[in-house]
Design an enzyme around this catalytic site. Structure first.
Site, PDB file in Angstrom:
ATOM      1  N   ASP A 132       1.400  32.781 -68.271  1.00  0.00           N
ATOM      2  CA  ASP A 132       2.354  32.804 -67.722  1.00  0.00           C
ATOM      3  C   ASP A 132       3.489  33.059 -69.018  1.00  0.00           C
ATOM      4  OD1 ASP A 132       5.219  32.500 -66.769  1.00  0.00           O
ATOM      5  OD2 ASP A 132       4.574  31.126 -65.217  1.00  0.00           O
TER       6      ASP A 132
ATOM      7  N   LYS B 217      13.679  35.704 -63.729  1.00  0.00           N
ATOM      8  CA  LYS B 217      14.397  35.250 -65.017  1.00  0.00           C
ATOM      9  C   LYS B 217      14.592  36.249 -65.988  1.00  0.00           C
ATOM     10  CE  LYS B 217      12.983  31.321 -63.235  1.00  0.00           C
ATOM     11  NZ  LYS B 217      12.240  31.564 -62.075  1.00  0.00           N
TER      12      LYS B 217
ATOM     13  N   TYR C  62       4.656  24.898 -64.933  1.00  0.00           N
ATOM     14  CA  TYR C  62       5.766  24.978 -64.136  1.00  0.00           C
ATOM     15  C   TYR C  62       5.266  24.094 -62.879  1.00  0.00           C
ATOM     16  CZ  TYR C  62       8.405  27.079 -60.453  1.00  0.00           C
ATOM     17  OH  TYR C  62       9.219  27.326 -59.368  1.00  0.00           O
TER      18      TYR C  62
ATOM     19  N   ARG D 202       3.841  48.334 -48.136  1.00  0.00           N
ATOM     20  CA  ARG D 202       3.192  47.178 -48.334  1.00  0.00           C
ATOM     21  C   ARG D 202       2.076  47.261 -49.519  1.00  0.00           C
ATOM     22  NH1 ARG D 202      -1.285  45.568 -46.207  1.00  0.00           N
ATOM     23  NH2 ARG D 202      -0.682  46.284 -44.162  1.00  0.00           N
TER      24      ARG D 202
HETATM   25  N1  PLP Z   1       6.803  30.458 -63.867  1.00  0.00           N
HETATM   26  C1  PLP Z   1       7.728  29.962 -64.711  1.00  0.00           C
HETATM   27  C2  PLP Z   1       7.581  29.222 -66.096  1.00  0.00           C
HETATM   28  C3  PLP Z   1       8.838  29.712 -63.941  1.00  0.00           C
HETATM   29  O1  PLP Z   1       9.709  28.852 -64.594  1.00  0.00           O
HETATM   30  C4  PLP Z   1       8.854  29.931 -62.627  1.00  0.00           C
HETATM   31  C5  PLP Z   1      10.221  29.592 -61.886  1.00  0.00           C
HETATM   32  O2  PLP Z   1      10.861  28.912 -62.145  1.00  0.00           O
HETATM   33  C6  PLP Z   1       7.792  30.468 -61.991  1.00  0.00           C
HETATM   34  C7  PLP Z   1       6.866  30.970 -62.592  1.00  0.00           C
HETATM   35  C8  PLP Z   1       7.841  30.960 -60.595  1.00  0.00           C
HETATM   36  O3  PLP Z   1       8.787  32.200 -60.388  1.00  0.00           O
HETATM   37  P1  PLP Z   1       9.414  32.741 -58.784  1.00  0.00           P
HETATM   38  O4  PLP Z   1      10.571  31.690 -58.624  1.00  0.00           O
HETATM   39  O5  PLP Z   1      10.047  34.000 -59.411  1.00  0.00           O
HETATM   40  O6  PLP Z   1       8.328  32.765 -57.993  1.00  0.00           O
END
Ligand code: PLP
Length: 380
Positions: A174, A199, A102, A48
């Site tokens: 992000d 992704k 998001y 962890r």
């Molecule tokens: N940031 C963006 C731009 C996303 O499109 C997503 C998920 O679709 C996330 C963060 C969240 O990622 P996760 O699903 O790996 O937690």
């Protein structure tokens, strides 16, 4: 020796010497490791605590890809986002965030963080002149995305980092939609660069993972918080992410080239009224995207002249794209954001953010571009 991205992806951060000579990093499926006189709790090698050999290799590699001092992998993109924000902000603090985040992040910052005494104001990240009036004496951070979903707006990123420096704010981005191949935010002054590795970084739509890169001290603080919150990436998922990342540069090249050709095809099609892709000259942030990014990635969105019924018909007729959420994988995916990623907003909020019911979003995979265009042509 300073390696180029394609070489770093394969060779940066690998163990020296290789483990038993193994070309591929093995999975260390062990919860704990023999004690060696560790200085403190966070140094004890325990699954962890984000410090098994599989974690350490990924941390070194991800830091190298974004030219940052340090990196941390997490159990999901949301674990990276939530833990980073909570490490930077405390009760009584205020921060600024870009409009149109998001959905998971939007809900976290508007519903969860206020319960811990942290408040947020939203801003138009492309309009730097409007930011100063949002500052408060307790404003501590600014949070944006490399490109917004699904309209692919590109914030004025150089202005964001200059604004953060001027007002002593921590800048977080992000960068999921760009990937380290297309954009390296630390190089233009961001403090923390965050990814959903679910992704592009993994690219094979078979794990959930996240990452955050930045200065050693900041990453150490985030790691210690993650150690307590428990959002650690399992070593087997570390192995899969490591394997998926090996092809990142060739995948991104194909995503970039194919999406641009498809966007150009859509833009000239008589059934299409508007295409959103920063690689197109018609996109409002095209010149900024060209200056900042090495490519615009695989996500395109568009509207059809006949609106929602035509969008549903199109999705039903396509043979190659898979009708589902998410993005950044090798298979082409199609979705209607109003019915999926943005269904949590009211119709009025969607109208305000410029997301019509009939907007279609494509995450272009690595299939033949010609086949994808032919499929779109027959379905349109
Ligand atoms: N940031 C963006 C731009 C996303 O499109 C997503 C998920 O679709 C996330 C963060 C969240 O990622 P996760 O699903 O790996 O937690």
């Amino acid at each position: 020796m300073s390696w180029k991205m394609e070489t770093k992806i394969l060779h940066a951060g690998e163990p020296e010497p290789r483990v038993q000579g193994a070309v591929c990093m093995p999975v260390f499926q062990s919860t704990m490791y023999e004690l060696e006189g560790e200085a403190g709790y966070h140094d004890i090698r325990y699954i962890r605590l984000n410090n098994t050999p599989n974690h350490v290799v990924l941390h070194r590699k991800l830091a190298a890809l974004e030219n940052s001092e340090a990196a941390l992998v997490t159990a999901s993109g949301m674990a990276a986002i939530s833990t980073s924000l909570m490490s930077v902000l405390k009760s009584g603090d205020h921060f600024l965030a870009q409009n149109g985040l998001y959905g998971g992040t939007h809900t976290f910052v508007t519903e969860t963080l206020p319960e811990y005494g942290i408040s947020v104001d939203f801003l138009d990240a492309a309009d730097a002149g409007s930011w100063k009036q949002r500052l408060r004496p307790n404003t501590r951070a600014i949070y944006v995305e490399a490109m917004t979903n699904p309209l692919l707006h590109v914030a004025d990123h150089k202005a964001v980092t200059a604004f953060a420096r001027e007002h002593d704010l921590v800048s977080l981005i992000d960068s999921t939609f760009a990937s380290p191949v297309n954009f390296r935010p630390i190089e233009i002054g961001y403090d923390l660069s965050i990814h959903s590795c679910t992704k592009y970084l993994n690219g094979h739509s078979d794990i959930v993972a996240g990452a955050v890169m930045g200065r050693t001290e900041r990453i150490r603080k985030i790691t210690h918080l993650l150690n307590h919150l428990g959002g650690s990436l399992d070593p087997h998922a570390c192995f899969l992410l490591h394997r998926g990342m090996k092809t990142l540069s060739v995948r991104m090249k194909q995503h970039n080239e194919s999406a641009l050709k498809i966007a150009q095809f859509l833009e000239t099609h008589p059934a299409v009224s508007r295409v959103n892709y920063p690689g197109l000259e018609s996109h409002p942030h095209h010149s900024r995207a060209r200056e900042l990014f090495h490519g615009c990635g695989g996500v395109i969105s568009w509207e059809l002249k006949s609106g929602l019924p035509a969008a549903e018909q199109l999705i039903g007729k396509l043979k190659i794209p898979i009708h589902t959420v998410s993005l950044g994988g090798v298979e082409t995916l199609i979705t209607r954001p109003a019915a999926t990623s943005h269904s949590g907003l009211t119709a009025e909020e969607r109208r305000r953010f410029g997301i019509p019911e009939g907007l279609v979003r494509l995450s272009v995979g690595i299939e033949s571009t010609d086949d994808l265009i032919e499929d779109l042509r027959q379905a349109l």
